[in-house]
Scaffold this motif. Structure first.
Motif, short mmCIF file in Angstrom:
data_model
loop_
_atom_site.label_atom_id
_atom_site.label_comp_id
_atom_site.label_asym_id
_atom_site.label_seq_id
_atom_site.Cartn_x
_atom_site.Cartn_y
_atom_site.Cartn_z
N GLN A 453 0.84 -1.20 0.00
CA GLN A 453 0.00 0.00 0.00
C GLN A 453 0.87 1.25 0.00
O GLN A 453 0.72 2.13 -0.82
N ARG A 478 1.19 -1.29 -6.49
CA ARG A 478 0.50 -0.61 -5.39
C ARG A 478 -0.96 -1.04 -5.33
O ARG A 478 -1.74 -0.79 -6.25
N ARG A 480 -3.69 -3.17 -2.13
CA ARG A 480 -3.74 -4.20 -1.09
C ARG A 480 -4.58 -5.36 -1.57
O ARG A 480 -5.61 -5.16 -2.20
N VAL A 481 -4.13 -6.56 -1.25
CA VAL A 481 -4.81 -7.75 -1.75
C VAL A 481 -6.22 -7.83 -1.16
O VAL A 481 -6.41 -7.76 0.05
N GLY A 482 -7.21 -7.93 -2.07
CA GLY A 482 -8.60 -8.00 -1.63
C GLY A 482 -8.97 -9.39 -1.16
O GLY A 482 -9.48 -9.58 -0.07
N VAL A 497 -6.53 -8.23 -6.78
CA VAL A 497 -5.98 -6.99 -6.22
C VAL A 497 -6.15 -5.88 -7.25
O VAL A 497 -6.12 -6.13 -8.46
N GLU A 498 -6.39 -4.67 -6.76
CA GLU A 498 -6.48 -3.57 -7.70
C GLU A 498 -5.13 -2.89 -7.83
O GLU A 498 -4.53 -2.53 -6.82
N ASP A 499 -4.65 -2.77 -9.05
CA ASP A 499 -3.45 -1.97 -9.30
C ASP A 499 -3.91 -0.51 -9.25
O ASP A 499 -4.44 0.02 -10.22
#
Lengths: 853, 168
Positions: A453, A478, A480-482, A497-499
C-alpha cells in the motif's frame, strides 16, 4: 522489603526549611505564552491583569517561554526579590513540566511542593482554538482555581530511599538480552526471566535479518551464550513474574518457574531421549509445519542447552505409563519429581522487554490462511527457507513440496486495519523485501510480486535493499490484496488486487502467497500496572523525551513491548533502557514522592474502612486502637481519604479543603454552564492532555481537577459541585479492571457510584448530569467525545430550565426534611456567591441531621 | 435550482466527504467488488477518491451500477462505508433528475401497480388447480402514500420532467 519508614525518619528539621509557616501569603503567578501555542488563543496579558486581582497574589510576570532558561531564572529572581512563598506557573500540563518548575523553585530556596501549575495549553489553547474569548475566560478560571489551591499548599519533606543494586529484566528476546548484558557488564546483578524454555525470542527463529540479510542465529547465538555465561546474570527460563510489591529501588519480586523435568546441568543435549519418545506434537519453533516430540529442545542453539518435557503432551514420566526417556538417558538427567517453584528476590529497577506477538492471520479470513495450504505467513516462510527448518532450507509449496514458480507477497496483513490493528507494524515492508530477495537468491527464475500500500523503507540501508530488489526483478504493485481463492485441484492461488496506479483489477495466479504479518501487542497483564495503548503496547513516559521510562518510577520498557520494531531498534532501545536503569542503580539512593496520607486522630472514629481501601497495606492499627499510615508504603493515591466517612484523612497536595476550594472557584459564575471534571494523574489527565496535544477541539465548559488517583474522588465532591449548581460532573479514572496505577483505586471509586446516584435522585438532580468514565492515557479521542457529549447534556439541561421551579414544586409535595436541601440548591444555582461554601455546609449538616431521624 | 436545494446539495456532499475522509486508497474495496470485476468503469475506490480530492461527484453516473452487496463495507480496513457513500451519490444525482430511466420506470411501475412483478394469470390458474389460496392484492394507494411521505414521489417527478426535457 524495607521496614524502616523514610518518610517518618526525615522529621529532622535541618533537612529542609519550613516555608509554609509564613504568616503572610505571597503568591507569584507566571503566565506563559508558549510562543504562539498559548498566546495565539488566550489573551495572556488580560490573564495577567486578572491574576493580579486574585487574593494573595503579589507578583505577576508574563513570559514567552517560561520553561526556557531565562524564564526559570525570572521565577527564581522573583522569589528572592518579592519574597514569594507560593508559585503558580500558568502554562502547559503538569505532566510535562511540573518537575521542571519544582526544581526551579527549589534552587531558589522554596520547597518544591509549593509550586503548582495551571494547565492553559493542553486544556485551553490547544482545544479551544476557535473561541479565544471563552478560552481566555476558562484560562482565568483555571488560574483562579490554582491560586486558591496554592494558598493552602504545604511544604513537604523531600526524601530518598536506598536502592537495591540489582535489576529484573522480563523477557529474553533480543531486547531483553541486550538490556541484561548491558546492566551486567556495568556490574549490576541481573535477574533475567523468560517465559519460554529458551532465550532468543522471535529473532532466534528467523532465517536472515534485513537489511544486510545476514544469518540471524549466527549473530544471535554468541549473544545467547554470553547471557548464559555471564557471572552477573541469573537466567530463569520457563518462568513468569507472579507478583511485585514495593516501590522504586525496593521491589520485591516473586517469580513462578514451571517444572522442566530435565536437569539443566547434567543434560548434554545428546538427543537420545527424542529417539524413544512416542509422542508427536506440532513444532512450535517451526510454526507447526512439522512435528517434534514431547521431550524436546526448541532449536539446536537453545540456551540453556537442555531438553525439557512438555507436560501436556507427555504420557507420564514413570515406567507404568511410559518413562522411555528416563530409561534411555545415560546421564540420568530426567527428573520426574520436578515441580513448579517460586523464586523470590529483590531488585531496584525493572525492565520490561516482553515483546509482541506476530499478528494472527486467522483474523483475516478473506486471505485464506489456514484453509489454503499455500498461503503462508512470513514466519512460516522464515522456517521454510531456514537451513535448520523442516525442509532444510529448500523453499517448497506446503501442498505438494514443489518449488514455486511464482510468489506473491501481500503487505499490511494484520496492520493498518480496524479489524486488527490500526497502526503500521513498522517492520513488515522491509521484511517483505527481504523475503523477495531470499526467494530470488534461491530461485532466480521464480517471479516475485510485492503488493504494497505504501512502501515504508525508512531505515538505514533500507533503500539499498529496495533498489537491490528492483534490480533483481521483483515486481512492486501498489494495491492491497482484496481476496485469495484456491484452485481445488492444483492448489494454486488466484490473487484479486487492484493496481491502484492504473485503476485496473488484477486477478493473477500464483503458486505461493506470503502474508507479511504485522504485530499484536501483548502488554498489560504484568503484575504492576503500566499504562497501555488501545492495542496493548506499553505507553512511555514521554513519546519523545522519555521514550523508555514509564509512569511508574524505576520501571522501564524496551523492544517490541513498547511498539512493534525491528532488531536494530529493539537493541538501541534496550541499551537506552539499561542506561536509564543504571542511573538509578549506580547512585544507590533515589528520591521518592514525599506525599503520604495522614490520619487526623481527633476526627477518626476508628471504623477501619481505610485499612481495607489501602492497596499497599500501609495503614495499620496499633495496640491502643489508633490507625496510622506508614509513609514509605503509602503511594498517596488517596483511596482511603475518598471513602473515609468522617473525612479524617489528610492527603497532602490533594486535601478535601483544596479540592473543594477548586470546585467553588470553578463554579463561581454561571455554574449551570460548567462541567466539573475529575481526572486521575496517570490515565485520564494524560488522556485529556493527549486530546490537547492532538488538537482535538471540544466545548469550553470543563474545569478539570487533577487528583493522583480516581480513588481519591469522594462522593462529597460531586455533591458539593451539584449543590453549587454545576451543570455536570465527571469522575474519570483508569480503565477497569486492571489499569489503575494504584491497583484498586478505580474499583473503589466505581463502588461509590450508587451512593452518588442515590443522593442525586433524592435531590432531584437528573441522572445524565453525572458520569463515571474510564479514559486511558491513549484515549484523547474518547476524552473529546465525553466532553462534547457532556457539553450537550449541560446545554439541554440549561434550555430545559427553569429547573429550580420544578425542584421547589416537587419539594413541596415531598416530606419536610428534604425540602430544605431542595430550597438551598436552586438558590445556589441562581445566585452563586463566594461564601456559598459555608452556607452549603450548614445545609448539608441539616440534611445529615434530618436523614439520621 | 433553488438556493435551498443548492445548500442542501452542498451539505450532503460535505457529509459524504466527511464519511470518505478516512479512506487511504488501498484498493481492497475495488478488488473485492463483484461489479468492478465485470465493469471496469465502476471503481468504488475512484468514486470515493474524487469526493475526497475535489469535493465533487463524477458526472458519468457509474454509481448506479453499484449492486449494494456491501462487500466493500465489510472489508474496508478503515471502516469507510463505501456502499452508503455510493447510495448518497445516487440520492444527490436523483434529486437533480439524473437517475437512469430504468430506475424511474421501476419506481413508476411500483407506484402504479403496488408491486414490481405483477401476478400472472397463469400462476393464478395454477394456484386454483393446486387448491392454494389467492395471493393478496397489492394496494397502490399505500405505496403511493409511502412514496409521498419519503419524498420519493418528488424525485420521481423531477426525473420525469428531466426525461421529457431531454426527449424534446
Amino acid at each position: 522489603m524495607t521496614t524502616s519508614d523514610p518518610k517518618e525518619s526525615s522529621s529532622d528539621p535541618s533537612e529542609m526549611e519550613v516555608v509554609s509557616t509564613d504568616p503572610e501569603l505571597r503568591i507569584g503567578v507566571f503566565p506563559c505564552k508558549c510562543g504562539k501555542n498559548i498566546g495565539a488563543v488566550v489573551d495572556v496579558d488580560e490573564l495577567a491583569e486578572y491574576s493580579k486581582t486574585l487574593p494573595g497574589v503579589v507578583f505577576v510576570q508574563v513570559n514567552t517561554y517560561t520553561c526556557a532558561d531565562p524564564g526559570q531564572r525570572e521565577i527564581q529572581e522573583a522569589i528572592t526579590e518579592h519574597g514569594l512563598n507560593r508559585v503558580v506557573v500558568v502554562s502547559c500540563s503538569p505532566t510535562m513540566h511540573e518537575d521542571t518548575f519544582r526544581k526551579t523553585v527549589r534552587e531558589a530556596g522554596l520547597n518544591p511542593y509549593l509550586c503548582i501549575m495551571a494547565n492553559v495549553r493542553e486544556h485551553v489553547s490547544w482545544v479551544h482554538q476557535h473561541d479565544p474569548a471563552a478560552a481566555t475566560q476558562k484560562a482565568k478560571d483555571l488560574v483562579a482555581m490554582s491560586v486558591a489551591k496554592a494558598a493552602t499548599l504545604e511544604a513537604q519533606p523531600e526524601l530518598d530511599v536506598p536502592v537495591t543494586q540489582a535489576a529484573l529484566v522480563v523477557g529474553a528476546g533480543v531486547a531483553g538480552m541486550q538490556a541484561a548484558l548491558d546492566l551486567a557488564d556495568a556490574g549490576f546483578k541481573v535477574n533475567l526471566v523468560e517465559k519460554e524454555p529458551t532465550i532468543g525470542g522471535i529473532m532466534a527463529i528467523l532465517d536472515k535479518v534485513f537489511p544486510q540479510n545476514d544469518c540471524s542465529i549466527c549473530i544471535l547465538g554468541p549473544k545467547m551464550v554470553d547471557v548464559a555465561k555471564h557471572p552477573n546474570i541469573n537466567l530463569i527460563t520457563l518462568a513468569e513474574v507472579e507478583t511485585i510489591s514495593g516501590y522504586v529501588g525496593n521491589f520485591a519480586v516473586r517469580v513462578k518457574q514451571r517444572a522442566r523435568y530435565v536437569d539443566i546441568d547434567t543434560c548434554t543435549s545428546c538427543g537420545d531421549c527424542v529417539e524413544v519418545c512416542p509422542v508427536d506434537v506440532p513444532s512450535r519453533t517451526d510454526q507447526s509445519l512439522t512435528w517434534q516430540k514431547a521431550i524436546q529442545i526448541p532449536f539446536p542453539q537453545a540456551v540453556p542447552s537442555s531438553y525439557f518435557i512438555d507436560p501436556d503432551a507427555c504420557l507420564g514420566m514413570d515406567l507404568i505409563r511410559c518413562g522411555k526417556c528416563i530409561d534411555r538417558c545415560e546421564q540420568k538427567a530426567i527428573v520426574p519429581s520436578d515441580r513448579d517453584k517460586y523464586i523470590d528476590f529483590e531488585v531496584g529497577v525493572i525492565i520490561l522487554a516482553t515483546g509482541f506477538s506476530p499478528a494472527d492471520p486467522r483474523k483475516i479470513p478473506r486471505l485464506g490462511w489456514g484453509r489454503y495450504p499455500n498461503v503462508i505467513t512470513t514466519l512460516e516462510f522464515e522456517r521454510l527457507i531456514n537451513a535448520a527448518g523442516p525442509t532444510e532450507g529448500s523453499l517448497v509449496r506446503p501442498s505438494d513440496l514443489v518449488k514455486p514458480k511464482s510468489v506473491a507477497i501481500a503487505q499490511c496483513v494484520g496492520s493498518r486495519s480496524k479489524d486488527t490493528r490500526m497502526a503500521c507494524s513498522n517492520f513488515c515492508c522491509a521484511e517483505s523485501v527481504k523475503c523477495a530477495l531470499l526467494v530470488k537468491e534461491h530461485y532466480p527464475d521464480t517471479e516475485v510480486t510485492i503488493y504494497y500500500q505504501d512502501l515504508r523503507m525508512h531505515g538505514k540501508y533500507f533503500e539499498d535493499q529496495y533498489l537491490k530488489a528492483r534490480e533483481e526483478g521483483v515486481k512492486f504493485v501498489r494495491g492491497r490484496v482484496g481476496e485469495i481463492q484456491q484452485y481445488p485441484d492444483t492448489k494454486n492461488l488466484r490473487v484479486s488486487v487492484e493496481d491502484t496506479t492504473h485503476n485496473k483489477l488484477l486477478m493473477i495466479d500464483y503458486d505461493l502467497v506470503i502474508l507479511s504479518m504485522g504485530a499484536e501487542g501483548r502488554s498489560g497483564n504484568f503484575p504492576i500496572p503500566i499504562s497501555c495503548t488501545e492495542d496493548s503496547f506499553y505507553i512511555e513516559s514521554h513519546p519523545k523525551l522519555r521514550p523508555v521510562d514509564t509512569s511508574s518510577a524505576g520501571v522501564f520498557i524496551c523492544g517490541g513491548a513498547e511498539s512493534p520494531k525491528d532488531i536494530r531498534d529493539s537493541v538501541i532501545q534496550a541499551s537506552a533502557a539499561a542506561g536509564r536503569a543504571a542511573i538509578i542503580l549506580q547512585k544507590g539512593r533515589y528520591p521518592i514522592e514525599a506525599l503520604s496520607a495522614k490520619i487526623m486522630q481527633d476526627l477518626c472514629n476508628r471504623c477501619g474502612t481505610c485499612v481495607s481501601r489501602c492497596p499497599y497495606g500501609a495503614i495499620s492499627q496499633d495496640g491502643t486502637g489508633k490507625f496510622t499510615v506508614m509513609g514509605a508504603l503509602c503511594q498517596a493515591c488517596g483511596t482511603c481519604a475518598g471513602d473515609c466517612p468522617k473525612d479524617a484523612i489528610y492527603m497532602p497536595n490533594f486535601t478535601s479543603q483544596q479540592i473543594e476550594a477548586q470546585i467553588e472557584i470553578a463554579l463561581r459564575e454561571k455554574p449551570e454552564d460548567k462541567i466539573v471534571a475529575f481526572a486521575c494523574a496517570f490515565c485520564s489527565y494524560r488522556g485529556s492532555d493527549l486530546a490537547g496535544v492532538s488538537r482535538m477541539q471540544y466545548p469550553t465548559n470543563a474545569r478539570v481537577i487533577r487528583a493522583m488517583c480516581s480513588g481519591r474522588y469522594s462522593p462529597r465532591f460531586a455533591q458539593k459541585a451539584f449543590e453549587l449548581g454545576a451543570g455536570a460532573v465527571l469522575y474519570s479514572g483508569c480503565h477497569l479492571p486492571a489499569d489503575c496505577h494504584f491497583q484498586t483505586g478505580n474499583h473503589w471509586m466505581a463502588k461509590r457510584e450508587p451512593r452518588i446516584r442515590g443522593w442525586m435522585k433524592r435531590n432531584n438532580v437528573s441522572e445524565d448530569r453525572f458520569r463515571i468514565e474510564w479514559v486511558s492515557a491513549g484515549e484523547g479521542k474518547k476524552w473529546q467525545t465525553i466532553m462534547s457529549e457532556m457539553a450537550n447534556v449541560v446545554e439541554e439541561h440549561k434550555t430545559s430550565l427553569p429547573a429550580p421551579k420544578k425542584a421547589t414544586k416537587k419539594a413541596k409535595a415531598k416530606p419536610k426534611p428534604k425540602s430544605k436541601t431542595m430550597k438551598a440548591k436552586p438558590k445556589s444555582k441562581t445566585k452563586p456567591r463566594p461564601k456559598s461554601g459555608t452556607i452549603k455546609k450548614s445545609a448539608s449538616k441539616k440534611k445529615k441531621a434530618s436523614s439520621k431521624k | 435550482m433553488t438556493d435551498q436545494a443548492d445548500t442542501n446539495r452542498t451539505q450532503e456532499l460535505e457529509e459524504l466527504r466527511e464519511a470518505a475522509r478516512p479512506c487511504f486508497q488501498c484498493g481492497i474495496c475495488a478488488s473485492s467488488c463483484p461489479v468492478f470485476r465485470v465493469t471496469p468503469e465502476m471503481n468504488p475506490r475512484v468514486a470515493v477518491d474524487s469526493i475526497i480530492a475535489s469535493g465533487e461527484i463524477s458526472e458519468d453516473g457509474t454509481e448506479w451500477l453499484c449492486a449494494y452487496c456491501l462487500m466493500c463495507d465489510q472489508r474496508c480496513p478503515m471502516g469507510v462505508s463505501l456502499a452508503e457513500i455510493l447510495l448518497g451519490i445516487k440520492n444527490i444525482a436523483a434529486k437533480e433528475g439524473k437517475a437512469p430511466t430504468e430506475f424511474t420506470q421501476t419506481l413508476e411501475t411500483l407506484a402504479d401497480d403496488g408491486c414490481l412483478s405483477p401476478i400472472s394469470s397463469r400462476s393464478e390458474k395454477k394456484r386454483v388447480e393446486l387448491g392454494l389460496p389467492d395471493l393478496p392484492r397489492p394496494d397502490p394507494v399505500i405505496i403511493q402514500k409511502m412514496l409521498e411521505a419519503t419524498s420519493a414521489a418528488d424525485v420521481l417527478k423531477i426525473n420525469k420532467a428531466a426525461l421529457e426535457e431531454a426527449s424534446e
